[in-house]
Motif scaffolding. Structure first.
Motif, PDB file in Angstrom:
ATOM      1  N   VAL A  87      37.936  -5.922 -31.186  1.00 28.84           N
ATOM      2  CA  VAL A  87      37.943  -6.172 -29.734  1.00 28.84           C
ATOM      3  C   VAL A  87      38.147  -7.664 -29.478  1.00 28.84           C
ATOM      4  CG1 VAL A  87      36.615  -6.004 -27.597  1.00 28.84           C
ATOM      5  CG2 VAL A  87      36.410  -4.210 -29.337  1.00 28.84           C
ATOM      6  N   PHE A  88      39.106  -7.969 -28.606  1.00 31.46           N
ATOM      7  CA  PHE A  88      39.389  -9.354 -28.224  1.00 31.46           C
ATOM      8  C   PHE A  88      39.019  -9.502 -26.745  1.00 31.46           C
ATOM      9  CE2 PHE A  88      42.135  -8.108 -31.695  1.00 31.46           C
ATOM     10  CZ  PHE A  88      41.961  -9.156 -32.595  1.00 31.46           C
ATOM     11  N   LYS A  89      37.762  -9.901 -26.514  1.00 30.11           N
ATOM     12  CA  LYS A  89      37.190  -9.833 -25.163  1.00 30.11           C
ATOM     13  C   LYS A  89      37.868 -10.759 -24.158  1.00 30.11           C
ATOM     14  CE  LYS A  89      32.619  -7.955 -25.995  1.00 30.11           C
ATOM     15  NZ  LYS A  89      31.172  -8.142 -25.811  1.00 30.11           N
ATOM     16  N   GLU A  90      38.597 -11.773 -24.669  1.00 31.95           N
ATOM     17  CA  GLU A  90      39.278 -12.671 -23.728  1.00 31.95           C
ATOM     18  C   GLU A  90      40.315 -11.912 -22.898  1.00 31.95           C
ATOM     19  OE1 GLU A  90      41.195 -13.252 -27.851  1.00 31.95           O
ATOM     20  OE2 GLU A  90      39.194 -12.975 -26.998  1.00 31.95           O
ATOM     21  N   ALA A  91      40.766 -10.744 -23.406  1.00 32.10           N
ATOM     22  CA  ALA A  91      41.753  -9.936 -22.660  1.00 32.10           C
ATOM     23  C   ALA A  91      41.082  -9.070 -21.596  1.00 32.10           C
ATOM     24  CB  ALA A  91      42.545  -9.042 -23.628  1.00 32.10           C
ATOM     25  N   LEU A  92      39.733  -9.048 -21.618  1.00 26.14           N
ATOM     26  CA  LEU A  92      38.992  -8.200 -20.678  1.00 26.14           C
ATOM     27  C   LEU A  92      38.793  -8.961 -19.369  1.00 26.14           C
ATOM     28  CD1 LEU A  92      37.748  -5.354 -20.791  1.00 26.14           C
ATOM     29  CD2 LEU A  92      35.594  -6.377 -21.477  1.00 26.14           C
ATOM     30  N   ASN A  93      39.914  -9.238 -18.703  1.00 22.25           N
ATOM     31  CA  ASN A  93      39.844 -10.034 -17.462  1.00 22.25           C
ATOM     32  C   ASN A  93      39.829  -9.129 -16.230  1.00 22.25           C
ATOM     33  OD1 ASN A  93      42.642  -9.373 -16.742  1.00 22.25           O
ATOM     34  ND2 ASN A  93      43.175 -10.682 -18.483  1.00 22.25           N
ATOM     35  N   GLY A  94      39.658  -9.745 -15.074  1.00 17.98           N
ATOM     36  CA  GLY A  94      39.526  -8.988 -13.829  1.00 17.98           C
ATOM     37  C   GLY A  94      40.753  -8.186 -13.448  1.00 17.98           C
ATOM     38  N   ASN A  95      41.923  -8.600 -13.937  1.00 16.56           N
ATOM     39  CA  ASN A  95      43.158  -7.902 -13.567  1.00 16.56           C
ATOM     40  C   ASN A  95      43.424  -6.654 -14.403  1.00 16.56           C
ATOM     41  OD1 ASN A  95      43.732  -9.912 -11.714  1.00 16.56           O
ATOM     42  ND2 ASN A  95      44.761 -11.177 -13.256  1.00 16.56           N
ATOM     43  N   LEU A  96      42.725  -6.523 -15.541  1.00 21.50           N
ATOM     44  CA  LEU A  96      43.070  -5.470 -16.501  1.00 21.50           C
ATOM     45  C   LEU A  96      42.922  -4.081 -15.896  1.00 21.50           C
ATOM     46  CD1 LEU A  96      43.961  -4.691 -19.337  1.00 21.50           C
ATOM     47  CD2 LEU A  96      41.567  -4.807 -20.070  1.00 21.50           C
TER      48      LEU A  96
ATOM     49  N   SER B 229      37.418   5.147 -11.844  1.00 22.91           N
ATOM     50  CA  SER B 229      36.032   5.107 -12.348  1.00 22.91           C
ATOM     51  C   SER B 229      35.974   5.493 -13.831  1.00 22.91           C
ATOM     52  CB  SER B 229      35.140   6.052 -11.540  1.00 22.91           C
ATOM     53  OG  SER B 229      35.641   7.383 -11.607  1.00 22.91           O
ATOM     54  N   ALA B 230      36.888   6.362 -14.256  1.00 22.57           N
ATOM     55  CA  ALA B 230      36.934   6.762 -15.664  1.00 22.57           C
ATOM     56  C   ALA B 230      37.439   5.612 -16.537  1.00 22.57           C
ATOM     57  CB  ALA B 230      37.836   7.983 -15.833  1.00 22.57           C
ATOM     58  N   ILE B 231      38.437   4.875 -16.008  1.00 23.65           N
ATOM     59  CA  ILE B 231      38.931   3.686 -16.724  1.00 23.65           C
ATOM     60  C   ILE B 231      37.813   2.650 -16.825  1.00 23.65           C
ATOM     61  CG2 ILE B 231      40.565   1.751 -16.614  1.00 23.65           C
ATOM     62  CD1 ILE B 231      42.567   3.701 -15.293  1.00 23.65           C
ATOM     63  N   ASP B 232      37.044   2.488 -15.726  1.00 22.86           N
ATOM     64  CA  ASP B 232      35.895   1.560 -15.733  1.00 22.86           C
ATOM     65  C   ASP B 232      34.912   1.923 -16.839  1.00 22.86           C
ATOM     66  OD1 ASP B 232      36.730  -0.010 -13.637  1.00 22.86           O
ATOM     67  OD2 ASP B 232      35.684   1.167 -12.113  1.00 22.86           O
ATOM     68  N   PHE B 233      34.660   3.215 -16.987  1.00 21.66           N
ATOM     69  CA  PHE B 233      33.698   3.680 -18.009  1.00 21.66           C
ATOM     70  C   PHE B 233      34.119   3.199 -19.397  1.00 21.66           C
ATOM     71  CE2 PHE B 233      32.140   6.574 -21.220  1.00 21.66           C
ATOM     72  CZ  PHE B 233      30.807   6.779 -20.859  1.00 21.66           C
ATOM     73  N   VAL B 234      35.412   3.398 -19.727  1.00 26.22           N
ATOM     74  CA  VAL B 234      35.916   3.012 -21.054  1.00 26.22           C
ATOM     75  C   VAL B 234      35.849   1.493 -21.234  1.00 26.22           C
ATOM     76  CG1 VAL B 234      37.933   3.018 -22.587  1.00 26.22           C
ATOM     77  CG2 VAL B 234      37.378   5.060 -21.255  1.00 26.22           C
ATOM     78  N   LEU B 235      36.264   0.737 -20.194  1.00 28.58           N
ATOM     79  CA  LEU B 235      36.233  -0.729 -20.288  1.00 28.58           C
ATOM     80  C   LEU B 235      34.797  -1.239 -20.452  1.00 28.58           C
ATOM     81  CD1 LEU B 235      38.910  -1.763 -17.614  1.00 28.58           C
ATOM     82  CD2 LEU B 235      39.169  -1.684 -20.113  1.00 28.58           C
ATOM     83  N   ASN B 236      33.839  -0.593 -19.780  1.00 29.88           N
ATOM     84  CA  ASN B 236      32.436  -0.991 -19.922  1.00 29.88           C
ATOM     85  C   ASN B 236      31.933  -0.732 -21.334  1.00 29.88           C
ATOM     86  OD1 ASN B 236      32.217  -1.881 -17.293  1.00 29.88           O
ATOM     87  ND2 ASN B 236      31.492   0.089 -16.506  1.00 29.88           N
TER      88      ASN B 236
END
Length: 636
Positions: free
Chosen positions: A488-497, A350-357
């Motif tokens: 930020v290169f948002k194309e790298a922000l995929n579901g697997n990250l 959940s903490a990783i999710d926070f940063v990615l969001n």
């Protein structure tokens, strides 16, 4: 080379490995030196620095190490300086002036200093011949002391156009050596290993129960009354307790740890260096860069954190070449505590999710303040830095620059006197900086937006100008609130990250726990201790048992039985968790509760001041996984 060696250092010959490394640098190549602690790595840059035309920049991890090197070089008549946070503005201003004037041959800095926009802008104007990275194993995440900021050094080398690099470390496995060489494109022929084995160090391990350590140690120390020594412990409170117990038993000793203020630590260190104080009881905060040749023994009262730490810490003994004793008082009692420290560093999904969001909401550029993000995401600072490095490696982030959000200054001369130093356009530019600043009684704060409307200027030019005013002694400058800026290169922000990051931290966690078990197996082994160390550090010089460690002497360590802990099911979960669950509220998770019971601090715990909350650290001797499973049973 030999002429400089004799003239400045008073030696007629080199130690093993030194000449090969120095020759590579004299020939214009980059190089790496993997030498044991105390075998003369520093000379590998000190001597070339005298020969090279421009500045030698040394990145070093500890202020104590820097101070020791500075004093040595200055005693040899070599112009060296450092820039660090403990200096007064006037002191650092003078160093800037001396560097700009070409009066400094060697400059020492911490890696964090390169986060300063002001410092980087300054360095870009200075020709640099050589970048030296001390404790270079910190570059590799496969090393025992990975520091994410070190990963940026290869980028800085290109940014400052530094032609040569020298990497120095005492402890590196083959994997780490390859990683270091790859990052800085160092030819394998210019990587020099001299071997880790030191024949004058007598390694011993004794299996001793926690309550028998002092009684075992006192007679051992009694045989070494005339020698200087270091006793290493894990916790600050243990350092205080053991020093007090030794002193009351007639063995003069002082504690040393990071919880003391700088003056205290410096005073104790000076007493130790001068021989006034023979014995230090220290956490691992003590010893790096301590160039005291007559340390006769090193004791590990508690287990070291890793094999690499052990090799570094025993390496502080016997630098004068005389026999020195290295004793470990070993048991498996704090195995769970050592393991639990590892679990405190793994971020929750959940903490990783926070940063990615946070990153996902940006528009191509992300600005953040590290301490604020650490607190908001509940990820410890070093772990957060590691997460950001992982995101760089996955192509999501690219460091753009970092800057201080706030620059404050106070005038040291009347405003008109300051302005009279300039003419024409420069006069108008400096006047605009002063007029656009937000003034309080003594200090004024640079307002970049107001400056833009009053006198449109590049931010870099404003910072360069106020830096110049500071160097000239016209203002005193302060900067704070470091802000990191990433592309930020948002194309790298995929579901697997997210899953990939969770997996990577879990692997890192597993590796660290394995290292702890390897350490315990090493101390409990019936194989020669020195031969095992040599194999671990890819040292082929030692091919047979050493003949002088405790195992070779016929005394392999027999570990005492670990105390039996009360089954967790007999512990009252509701009573112990009531107060912390009330404080955490909706943030309550099984991981956070397990960390609380095991005494593992996270940013949210610091904010809530949980050390005084009932139940904190009450299960610190239990394994984290067992405590977490017990918590989950009760939360269902």
């Amino acid at each position: 080379m030999l002429q400089l060696l004799q003239q400045y250092f008073g030696f007629s010959t080199f130690r093993a490995g030194q000449e090969k490394v120095i020759q590579a640098l004299f020939a214009g190549h980059s190089a790496a030196a993997i030498f044991p602690t105390g075998s003369g790595k520093s000379l590998c840059y000190q001597l070339p620095a005298l020969h090279l035309p421009h500045l030698t920049l040394v990145v070093s991890p500890l202020l104590a190490l820097i101070q020791d090197q500075l004093e040595f070089l200055q005693s040899k008549g070599i112009s060296a300086a450092s820039i660090h946070s403990l200096q007064t503005p006037a002191e650092s201003s003078q160093v800037y002036k001396d560097i700009a004037g070409g009066q400094v041959k060697i400059l020492f800095i911490s890696v964090e200093r390169l986060n300063s926009e002001r410092f980087r802008l300054f360095l870009k104007k200075i020709p640099i011949s050589l970048l030296v990275v001390d404790e270079a194993h910190c570059i590799s995440e496969w090393g025992h002391n990975f520091r994410p900021d070190y990963l940026k050094l290869a980028l800085y080398r290109r940014e400052f156009n530094i032609p040569q690099v020298l990497l120095l470390t005492a402890t590196a496995t083959q994997k780490v050596i390859a990683d270091m060489g790859n990052k800085f494109a160092i030819d394998a022929d210019n990587i020099t290993l001299t071997g880790s084995y030191r024949a004058n160090l007598n390694l011993s391990v004794l299996g001793v129960g926690s309550f028998d350590k002092l009684n075992t140690l006192l007679p051992w120390l009694d045989d070494r009354k005339q020698q200087a020594g270091i006793i290493y412990v894990t916790l600050q409170k243990t350092a205080e307790e053991v020093a007090k117990q030794l002193s009351s038993s007639g063995v003069p000793a002082q504690a040393y740890h990071a919880g003391m203020n700088g003056e205290q630590r410096q005073s104790i260190q000076q007493q130790f260096m001068s021989g006034e104080l023979p014995l230090i009881v220290a956490t691992i905060a003590f010893g790096m860069g301590i160039d005291k040749s007559d340390i006769g023994f090193v004791v590990h009262y508690d287990l070291p954190k890793s094999i690499e730490n052990y090799a570094q810490e025993i390496g502080r003994a016997g630098r004068d070449g005389r026999p020195a004793d290295c004793l470990v008082l070993a048991n498996k009692n704090n195995l769970n505590t050592l393991e639990n420290f590892v679990y405190a560093d793994t971020p929750e999904p959940s903490a990783i999710d926070f940063v990615l969001n946070e990153i996902g909401q940006t528009n191509g550029q992300w600005e953040m303040v590290m301490n604020s993000l650490s607190s908001e995401s509940n990820i410890r600072l070093l772990t957060l830095k590691t997460l950001l490095v992982y995101l760089e490696l996955e192509g999501l982030l690219q460091p753009a620059y970092s800057y201080y959000a706030e620059y404050k200054y106070k005038l040291l001369v009347p405003e008109q006197v300051l302005l009279e130093r300039f003419k024409d356009e420069r006069y108008n530019f400096v006047q605009a900086i002063l007029q656009s600043s937000n003034k309080a009684r003594t200090w004024a704060t640079i307002d970049f937006e107001k400056m833009q409307s009053l006198y449109p200027s590049d931010r870099k030019r404003v910072i360069t100008a106020i830096d110049y005013l500071d160097q000239q002694g016209l203002i005193e400058l302060q900067s704070k609130q470091m802000t990191q800026v990433y592309r930020v290169f948002k194309e790298a922000l995929n579901g697997n990250l997210r899953e990939l990051l969770v997996q990577r931290f879990n692997e890192k966690e597993g590796n660290e726990v394995q290292r702890i078990h390897f350490l315990l197996d090493f101390f409990a082994s019936d194989q020669c201790l020195n031969l095992q160390l040599a194999h671990y550090f890819s040292d082929n010089n030692l091919q047979q048992p050493c003949g002088h460690c405790s195992v070779c002497a016929g005394y392999p360590a027999i570990m005492p039985a670990t105390p039996v802990l009360l089954p967790l099911k007999k512990t009252d979960f509701e009573e112990l968790s009531a107060e912390i669950r009330r404080k955490l509220g909706s943030q309550t998770t099984s991981v956070l509760l397990a960390r609380f019971f095991c005494g593992l601090i996270t940013p949210v715990f610091t904010r809530l001041k949980v050390r005084s909350v009932k139940g904190f650290a009450v299960l610190e001797k239990y394994r984290f996984g067992e405590v977490k499973a017990w918590v989950e049973e009760h939360l269902l």
